[in-house]
Write an enzyme that holds these catalytic residues in place. Structure first.
Site, PDB file in Angstrom:
ATOM      1  N   TYR A  26       0.791  -1.233   0.000  1.00 28.35           N
ATOM      2  CA  TYR A  26       0.000   0.000   0.000  1.00 28.35           C
ATOM      3  C   TYR A  26       0.827   1.290   0.000  1.00 28.35           C
ATOM      4  O   TYR A  26       0.258   2.383   0.043  1.00 28.35           O
ATOM      5  CB  TYR A  26      -0.943  -0.007   1.219  1.00 28.35           C
ATOM      6  CG  TYR A  26      -1.936  -1.149   1.182  1.00 28.35           C
ATOM      7  CD1 TYR A  26      -2.916  -1.214   0.197  1.00 28.35           C
ATOM      8  CD2 TYR A  26      -1.880  -2.179   2.116  1.00 28.35           C
ATOM      9  CE1 TYR A  26      -3.810  -2.260   0.149  1.00 28.35           C
ATOM     10  CE2 TYR A  26      -2.780  -3.235   2.080  1.00 28.35           C
ATOM     11  CZ  TYR A  26      -3.741  -3.268   1.093  1.00 28.35           C
ATOM     12  OH  TYR A  26      -4.641  -4.302   1.037  1.00 28.35           O
ATOM     13  N   HIS A 103      -8.775   1.767  -5.907  1.00 27.10           N
ATOM     14  CA  HIS A 103      -8.012   0.833  -5.068  1.00 27.10           C
ATOM     15  C   HIS A 103      -6.546   1.209  -5.181  1.00 27.10           C
ATOM     16  O   HIS A 103      -6.049   1.435  -6.293  1.00 27.10           O
ATOM     17  CB  HIS A 103      -8.214  -0.619  -5.514  1.00 27.10           C
ATOM     18  CG  HIS A 103      -9.628  -1.054  -5.348  1.00 27.10           C
ATOM     19  ND1 HIS A 103     -10.148  -1.392  -4.127  1.00 27.10           N
ATOM     20  CD2 HIS A 103     -10.632  -1.145  -6.243  1.00 27.10           C
ATOM     21  CE1 HIS A 103     -11.426  -1.682  -4.272  1.00 27.10           C
ATOM     22  NE2 HIS A 103     -11.750  -1.543  -5.551  1.00 27.10           N
TER      23      HIS A 103
HETATM   24  O1  CA2 Z   1      -5.988  -1.740  -2.731  1.00 27.03           O
HETATM   25  C1  CA2 Z   1      -6.899  -1.223  -2.082  1.00 27.03           C
HETATM   26  O2  CA2 Z   1      -7.048  -0.009  -1.971  1.00 27.03           O
HETATM   27  C2  CA2 Z   1      -7.867  -2.126  -1.303  1.00 27.03           C
HETATM   28  O3  CA2 Z   1      -9.169  -1.564  -1.415  1.00 27.03           O
HETATM   29  C3  CA2 Z   1      -7.405  -2.106   0.143  1.00 27.03           C
HETATM   30  C4  CA2 Z   1      -8.190  -3.058   1.044  1.00 27.03           C
HETATM   31  C5  CA2 Z   1      -8.261  -4.439   0.441  1.00 27.03           C
HETATM   32  O4  CA2 Z   1      -9.096  -5.277   1.242  1.00 27.03           O
HETATM   33  C6  CA2 Z   1      -8.765  -4.421  -0.979  1.00 27.03           C
HETATM   34  O5  CA2 Z   1      -8.765  -5.738  -1.495  1.00 27.03           O
HETATM   35  C7  CA2 Z   1      -7.915  -3.544  -1.859  1.00 27.03           C
HETATM   36  C8  CA2 Z   1      -7.556  -3.193   2.424  1.00 27.03           C
HETATM   37  C9  CA2 Z   1      -7.120  -1.943   3.068  1.00 27.03           C
HETATM   38  C10 CA2 Z   1      -6.158  -2.315   4.123  1.00 27.03           C
HETATM   39  O6  CA2 Z   1      -5.263  -1.264   4.260  1.00 27.03           O
HETATM   40  C11 CA2 Z   1      -4.138  -1.505   4.983  1.00 27.03           C
HETATM   41  C12 CA2 Z   1      -3.236  -0.483   4.970  1.00 27.03           C
HETATM   42  C13 CA2 Z   1      -2.055  -0.623   5.649  1.00 27.03           C
HETATM   43  C14 CA2 Z   1      -1.787  -1.782   6.341  1.00 27.03           C
HETATM   44  C15 CA2 Z   1      -2.706  -2.788   6.356  1.00 27.03           C
HETATM   45  C16 CA2 Z   1      -3.903  -2.650   5.671  1.00 27.03           C
END
Ligand code: CA2
Length: 157
Positions: A26, A103
């Protein structure tokens, strides 16, 4: 002249953890950085943004419902709810506002359960895999969508 409505920028569950964990997936930017980018981009486009994040599905649904009368469009990263929430999809459809889905990661290069987003049906477009810059691109697309005479949510006349 009446004040232009802001764009609702919605981030769903766990996106408050941005920059804290999983930088390989991310990036290093935080939610604060993401929201600052949205504000700067919006200003350049003569738009305003109302940025919100929630870990609760019902809160996202309530905000989307209310936005129908108060906002010009919705940019949404529903996080994990993108892949599971009929409730968020229904709220977006009911809003009748232009929607751009974002995303941060490339959901198609990840686990197969991330390949399908239920909420994409309500979106004019989907941007994924370009990091937080995707929000900036989404705002540029939103600016164009709002100028189009066929824009959703525009009074017919
Ligand atoms: O890629 C994306 O923006 C997502 O929407 C992010 C979601 C995930 O479930 C989707 O499949 C794709 C998850 C967000 C979690 O964000 C985090 C950020 C930092 C550390 C852990 C999780």
């Amino acid at each position: 002249m009446p004040k232009a409505r802001p764009i609702l920028v919605l981030n769903g569950p766990n996106l408050n953890m941005l920059g804290v964990r999983e930088p390989k997936t991310y990036g290093k930017s935080t939610l604060r950085d993401l929201e600052a980018l949205c504000k700067t981009t919006a200003k350049k486009l003569s738009l305003t943004v109302d940025c919100r994040q929630s870990n609760l599905e019902g809160e996202l649904v309530t905000w989307i419902q209310a936005s129908r009368k108060t906002h010009a469009g919705i940019i949404i990263n529903a996080g994990g709810y993108s892949h599971s929430s009929v409730a968020v999809l229904d709220a977006l459809l009911l809003s009748e506002l232009p929607v751009v889905e974002v995303h941060i990661s490339n959901i198609y290069s990840r686990e197969s359960f991330r390949h399908h987003s239920l909420i994409s049906k309500a979106a004019q477009g989907v941007i994924c895999g370009l990091g937080i810059d995707g929000y900036s691109y989404a705002l540029q697309s939103m600016a164009k969508l709002l100028k189009s005479p066929k824009a959703k949510g525009k009074p017919k006349g």
